[in-house]
Design an enzyme around this catalytic site. Structure first.
Site: not given
Ligand code: LLP
Length: 431
Positions: A243, A284-287, A324, A355, A384
């Site tokens: 997050g 759990e970093p993603g973004r 997004r 469209c 994303y």
């Molecule tokens: N762990 C869990 C259990 C999650 O559900 C998520 C994201 C993450 C980690 C990673 O979060 P991050 O570090 O990436 O913020 N599609 C949306 C974001 C959805 C996130 C869903 N879960 C967007 O484009 O903003």
């Protein structure tokens, strides 16, 4: 510098983006390997190497491809998958199974079977029935699997409502009512088929304030204490989710340390107080790993000026490759990559070719003088973007290129029209 301007052109990780657009066509996603490595280095320095018994599981929903799993493996990350498809991709990339954890709120029986067969490291249980499903599969296969419970901590985070996940009214996690959570914990501890390690939370995404992480942590710690006192069971792992927010336009990105140091301090003090070894801590970093490492390149097509109202410049992609803005009103910035030095004195709205009136990528941005054929680059599209791409209007999903210090490699081919119809069937009566 990952982004540079040279000879009036945008360079990304040493590659001339105008040349990339020419070479691979547009729309095109370009990822900077150096930027991804830089984020991993920051994680190592401020978390993984600083604190023992910690792991970072890259949330691969942000950007999931074979090459990305290879990078994650090489950089020493674990991964978080949330579907059979992500797991399949990880398996195909030969990702070490013990470094995979499986999240998600409605895991299918086939997905659980696949996960157990591959011998993955952990399953994060997200609902009460899931334990039974896992036990059934483990019994049949004579296997045991590590599990954690994802809880719904009931905290509010400051982000778009669609990406806030920790509040009480959420489809994710196990509710905290005493008659729900405690029997669930007891069942997991007593099960012969699972090893119950501890608790998981994920409060939301694109956050710049650590208060919701810290509030959710208190809930996990309380459960850790109760689990010891009620059942004599010691929690050995806490997963505090992802997050961590990134910069899309002018936001100032917070460091990993800003979020993680206070949480580690609290967990260490708590463990001492309770007289247990500090549990392993997993994030759990993603973004934050891939978001700023990706840009999108487009070719400008038609330009429409509505006198006194607005000037639209249309690009050859849109909500199909970046949903997004339409979905979360996300705000991006970008530049004309072939006129990067030009004074920005023209206010335009960058729209896509779908469209839908809502197919706007950037509203009211100042650019140089845009003409058909220019290359427009949008920044911070690494998370994303590709992973949420779709075929609306039967637009093909763009190619993905990995750039590193002036080298470029294709890592995902552009979808062809043929690819898009390959699973379609004309029934006999329509032939
Ligand atoms: N762990 C869990 C259990 C999650 O559900 C998520 C994201 C993450 C980690 C990673 O979060 P991050 O570090 O990436 O913020 N599609 C949306 C974001 C959805 C996130 C869903 N879960 C967007 O484009 O903003």
């Amino acid at each position: 510098m990952i982004k540079e301007i040279k000879n009036n052109r945008l360079f990304f990780d040493g590659c001339d983006t105008v040349e990339l657009a020419k070479k691979y066509g547009t729309p095109l996603y370009v990822f900077s390997e150096s930027d991804i490595i830089g984020r991993c280095d920051e994680l190592k320095e401020s978390f993984l190497n600083k604190y023992e018994n910690t792991r970072a599981a890259y949330a691969s929903k942000a950007f999931c491809t074979l090459a990305m799993y290879k990078i994650a493996e090489r950089e020493g990350l674990c991964i978080d998958v949330v579907s059979g498809g992500e797991l399949y991709t990880a398996i195909k990339a030969n990702f070490p199974p013990e470094r995979i954890e499986f999240n998600g709120n409605n895991k299918l029986l086939e997905e659980i079977e696949m996960a157990i067969d591959y011998g993955i490291g952990r399953i994060i249980i997200d609902g009460l029935k899931e334990l039974e499903l896992i036990e059934k599969v483990c019994k049949e296969k004579n296997k045991k699997v590590n599990v954690l419970y994802r809880i719904t901590p009931g905290v509010k985070s400051d982000s778009h409502d669609y990406i806030v996940t920790g509040k009480k009214d959420s489809k994710f996690g196990i509710p905290l009512e005493e008659d729900v959570i405690y029997p669930a914990i007891e069942a997991a501890i007593q099960s012969e088929h699972v090893e119950f390690l501890g608790f998981h939370f994920h409060v939301g995404s694109q956050l710049f304030d650590n208060h919701s992480h810290l509030a959710a942590l208190e809930t996990s710690l309380k459960l850790t204490k109760d689990t010891k006192e009620r059942y004599g069971h010691i929690v050995t792992e806490l997963n505090i989710g992802g997050g961590f927010g990134i910069s899309y336009t002018t936001e100032e990105r917070k460091t990993y340390a800003y979020f993680l140091d206070p949480m580690m301090k609290r967990i260490e003090a708590f463990s001492k107080e309770l007289g247990i070894d500090r549990p392993a801590v997993v994030i759990e970093p993603g973004r934050s790993i891939v978001g700023e490492a990706g840009i999108s390149l487009y070719t400008v097509g038609s330009i429409k000026e509505i006198k006194g109202v607005r000037k639209y410049i249309a690009v050859d992609g849109g909500m199909t490759d970046n949903i997004r803005p339409a979905l979360y009103q996300a705000v991006y910035t970008g530049i004309l990559a072939n006129k990067a030095d030009q004074p920005k004195d023209d206010k335009v709205t960058v729209c896509g070719k779908c469209c839908e009136s809502g197919d706007i990528l950037i509203r009211d941005i100042m650019v140089g003088s845009a003409e058909s054929g220019d290359v427009f680059a949008i920044f911070s599209t690494g998370a994303y973007g590709y992973s949420m791409a779709n075929n609306y209007n039967k637009n093909p999903i763009p190619a993905v290129v990995l750039a590193c210090k002036g080298h470029d490699e294709l890592i995902v081919k552009r979808q062809s029209y043929e690819d898009m119809i390959q699973n379609e069937i004309i029934p006999k009566f329509l032939k």
